[in-house]
Design an enzyme around this catalytic site. Sequence first.
Site, mmCIF file in Angstrom:
data_model
loop_
_atom_site.group_PDB
_atom_site.id
_atom_site.type_symbol
_atom_site.label_atom_id
_atom_site.label_comp_id
_atom_site.label_asym_id
_atom_site.label_seq_id
_atom_site.Cartn_x
_atom_site.Cartn_y
_atom_site.Cartn_z
ATOM 1 N N THR A 1 0.863 -1.177 0.000
ATOM 2 C CA THR A 1 0.000 0.000 0.000
ATOM 3 C C THR A 1 0.903 1.230 0.000
ATOM 4 O OG1 THR A 1 -1.882 -1.009 1.056
ATOM 5 C CG2 THR A 1 -1.562 1.324 1.496
ATOM 6 N N ARG B 1 -14.642 -6.580 0.127
ATOM 7 C CA ARG B 1 -13.848 -6.185 1.298
ATOM 8 C C ARG B 1 -13.156 -4.819 1.051
ATOM 9 N NH1 ARG B 1 -8.294 -4.696 2.520
ATOM 10 N NH2 ARG B 1 -8.015 -5.103 4.717
ATOM 11 N N GLY C 1 -10.516 -2.053 3.052
ATOM 12 C CA GLY C 1 -9.629 -1.850 4.200
ATOM 13 C C GLY C 1 -9.673 -0.413 4.694
ATOM 14 N N GLY D 1 -1.024 -1.248 6.829
ATOM 15 C CA GLY D 1 -1.041 -2.332 7.796
ATOM 16 C C GLY D 1 -2.290 -3.161 7.649
ATOM 17 N N GLY E 1 -5.608 -3.781 7.599
ATOM 18 C CA GLY E 1 -6.702 -2.817 7.486
ATOM 19 C C GLY E 1 -7.827 -2.975 8.485
HETATM 20 N N1 ASP Z 1 -4.068 -1.310 4.796
HETATM 21 C C1 ASP Z 1 -4.260 -2.003 3.542
HETATM 22 C C2 ASP Z 1 -5.555 -2.754 3.560
HETATM 23 O O1 ASP Z 1 -5.884 -3.338 4.573
HETATM 24 C C3 ASP Z 1 -3.175 -2.965 3.244
HETATM 25 C C4 ASP Z 1 -1.799 -2.393 3.239
HETATM 26 O O2 ASP Z 1 -1.496 -1.482 3.988
HETATM 27 O O3 ASP Z 1 -0.959 -2.914 2.455
HETATM 28 O O4 ASP Z 1 -6.222 -2.812 2.546
#
Ligand code: ASP
Length: 318
Positions: free
Chosen positions: A184, A212, A214, A236, A238
Amino acid sequence: MNNTYTIAIHGGAGTLVKGLMTEALEAKYKEALQAALDAGSKVLENKGTAIDAVEAAVIVLEDSPLFNAGKGSVFTNTGTHEMDASIMDGKNLEAGGVSLITGVKNPVSLSRDIMEKSDHVFLAGEGAMKFAASQGTKLEDEAYFYDELRYQQWQHIKGSDTFQLDHASATPKDKIKKDGKFGTVGAVALDMHGNIAAATSTGGMTNKKWGRVGDSPMIGAGTYANNETCAVSCTGSGEFFIRGVVAYDVSCLMEYKGLSLEEAAKEVIQNRILKIGGDGGLIAVDAKGNITMPFNTEGMYRAFKKSNGDTMVSIYKE
Ligand code: ASP
């Protein structure tokens, strides 16, 4: 006008242990982070706005196949790419978020169009795609988003009931599978006019289903900006970052408890979010030009630059 600026970016946090990646790949990641940093810094050096700078930096990261956003987005359980993004302007608390979009080359720019050209803050799925069409948003075909590595990640868990966080060594939930790939992306900036902004963009989690979403597109969870406190972009697990309302929590600790940027971000990442089982990190700046980039994982792709020349591009824990 003050002649100082600050920008920080991230390309995801996770199981980033030194030695696991080849030196050549590591160099590629650093090059991509530097390119994004340069794009954002250029805007700021030319007295541009923080909102333009974070968008410019995130676009470079979205256009890179290395990160889980835009071109490099992970596969859903039906083999598609569903992307989420958000942006917020700390000057006026205006914000835009978008989720479950497909084929959009730069989701961060669509979130900005939602902020500036719609009467809404958050659009999702089919409706968001209709809005994109009305704005002439640039689309790409499936082939543009195909990446062999992402495809193999998906093949690995396709058909199973698990979804794979593009992060995480310790898995807080048994259905979240461990992986070594991250990505991300996000940016936060302070411009010479004293305004701050934040933006985040993601492809979410491999094999995700049921629409879904995040934390990344959610204002307050993955992204937040307020000139009075801070601009934050998270990465992180999500589900945990949503429950922790992480980005806003950092702002609240500064506003209500008088914590410094660094203290507030540390409290959230090293204490509060860990307590509920969340792993990841964030980048944040305040209107005084302070920067903090805490993470509770092994590493986080990250970089920053200040107008006084201070700069850093880093992956692992120091
Ligand atoms: N926070 C993002 C999510 O949960 C994932 C990531 O940070 O890579 O979609």
